[in-house]
Design an enzyme around this catalytic site. Structure first.
Site, mmCIF file in Angstrom:
data_model
loop_
_atom_site.group_PDB
_atom_site.id
_atom_site.type_symbol
_atom_site.label_atom_id
_atom_site.label_comp_id
_atom_site.label_asym_id
_atom_site.label_seq_id
_atom_site.Cartn_x
_atom_site.Cartn_y
_atom_site.Cartn_z
ATOM 1 N N GLN A 1 -0.401 9.857 -1.610
ATOM 2 C CA GLN A 1 -1.374 8.270 -2.104
ATOM 3 C C GLN A 1 -1.675 7.668 -3.233
ATOM 4 O O GLN A 1 -2.269 6.622 -3.791
ATOM 5 C CB GLN A 1 -2.916 8.003 -0.506
ATOM 6 N N HIS B 1 0.301 -1.665 9.417
ATOM 7 C CA HIS B 1 0.945 -1.666 8.826
ATOM 8 C C HIS B 1 2.234 -1.964 9.332
ATOM 9 O O HIS B 1 3.471 -1.495 8.296
ATOM 10 C CB HIS B 1 0.972 0.219 8.847
ATOM 11 N N HIS C 1 -1.303 11.790 2.931
ATOM 12 C CA HIS C 1 -1.074 11.534 4.101
ATOM 13 C C HIS C 1 0.178 11.862 4.336
ATOM 14 O O HIS C 1 1.181 12.362 4.113
ATOM 15 C CB HIS C 1 -0.523 9.843 4.391
ATOM 16 N N SER D 1 1.602 -1.611 0.371
ATOM 17 C CA SER D 1 -0.040 0.147 0.300
ATOM 18 C C SER D 1 0.978 1.403 0.215
ATOM 19 O O SER D 1 2.213 1.012 0.698
ATOM 20 C CB SER D 1 -0.317 -0.028 1.092
ATOM 21 N N CYS D 2 0.251 2.367 -0.213
ATOM 22 C CA CYS D 2 0.898 3.816 -0.215
ATOM 23 C C CYS D 2 1.690 3.925 0.799
ATOM 24 O O CYS D 2 2.540 4.161 1.460
ATOM 25 C CB CYS D 2 0.028 4.902 -0.422
#
Length: 335
Positions: free
Chosen positions: A299, A195, A221, A140-141
């Protein structure tokens, strides 16, 4: 050899991946898919992409809307070597049997569980692990941002422990039907956040714990990072300066918030895409053996170069350094 690529899901990530793949000399976009004939579908056709229907039963919707399609996802799979699946969370896993049946490789995004693929991927962290693989998941980002930063620090310092807090944008800019209006939401309420475990899928030897909060913004983010280590600040700063996928910025230049970063990016690239980690120089400091840093993550764009590099790794077109160099040059990622 040109790798023939399909992008299943021409949305926030998919359209960016398609444009990035289109810039590579060793791969080509054969087609993209949409589930409905909306403005993004029409723009895809206008840009010259061959459009296919992601859900075959909906082909009549496209015909009624007079949006030209070449067929369905099943027709597209017969023409490609790899699918970059940019479907919404969990839909990618549902699509996997279709790819297996068609005998094509596939790249999934970070919204899928790690077991959907043979390996989770970040170019800086574990490029070689994806070489020759059939199913790869680009993390993920937020995980991409953490994995990049930690990988660079690990190259010049002995990392003992990582603690990071993600202050997350609540939704992407176009998601107007959902979002947090006025508040701060722990995500999740029970700590730690997922995460850290995701980072371990590409950096298994890193001791890391993360927390996350959603806030009512759509731009980027922000990560607050603390790394217990043995190393020198000047070596770490030099390594960050040397890595093209890290952008160091300064408050002295007016970068006082993510809004200012986005305003800068609007002048820099199409769609204000920021493929790099954006790290504030002033935040970099070592205190009692801990490195502190603050970085911003766009993101919508940060995982795009990783998808391109994943294709090269899966088809063994180039080694890590050469692939990242080619991707960086094509996307304008440079110092």
């Amino acid at each position: 050899m040109k790798v023939k690529v399909a992008v299943n899901g021409y949305g926030t990530i998919g359209k960016r991946v398609a444009d990035a793949v289109n810039l590579q000399k060793d791969m080509e976009v054969v087609g993209v898919t949409k589930t409905k004939p909306d403005f993004e579908a029409k723009l895809a056709v206008k840009k010259g992409y061959k459009l296919y229907v992601a859900i075959p039963e909906r082909i009549e919707l496209f015909e009624k809307a007079e949006v030209k399609v070449e067929g369905t996802i099943d027709d597209l799979l017969e023409k490609v070597d790899v699918v970059v699946d940019c479907s919404p969370n969990k839909v990618g896993a549902e699509n996997k049997p279709k790819y297996e049946k068609a005998g094509v490789k596939a790249i999934f995004q970070g919204g899928e569980k790690s077991h959907v693929a043979e390996v989770s991927f970040n170019a800086l962290a574990n490029y070689d692990d994806a070489r020759g693989k059939n199913f790869v998941r680009v993390v993920s980002c937020n995980t991409t941002g953490l994995a990049r930063f930690i990988s660079v620090v690990k190259s010049v310092a002995d990392v003992k422990k990582v603690r990071a807090t993600m202050i997350r944008r609540v939704v992407d800019p176009k998601e107007d039907k959902k979002g947090l209006v006025n508040g701060i939401m722990p995500d999740p309420v029970r700590l730690p956040s997922h995460h850290a475990e995701d980072v371990k899928t590409v950096l298994p030897d890193v001791n890391i714990v993360t927390t996350a909060f959603k806030v009512p913004t759509t731009l980027m983010h922000v990560h607050g990072i603390s790394i217990e280590l043995d190393g020198k600040l000047e070596d770490i700063v030099a390594a960050l300066e040397d890595e093209p996928r890290i952008m160091l910025i300064s408050e002295e230049d007016g970068f006082t918030s993510t809004a200012k970063i986005i305003e800068y990016a609007r002048e820099l690239r199409m769609r204000y895409d920021i493929f790099e980690n954006v790290v504030w120089r002033e935040s970099l400091a070592i205190h009692e053996g801990e490195l502190f840093a603050v970085q911003a993550i766009h993101q919508e764009a940060i995982v795009v170069p990783e998808n391109v590099d994943a294709i090269r790794a899966m088809f063994e077109l180039a080694d890590k350094e050469e692939s990242m160099k080619l991707t960086n040059e094509s996307l304008g990622i440079k110092k």
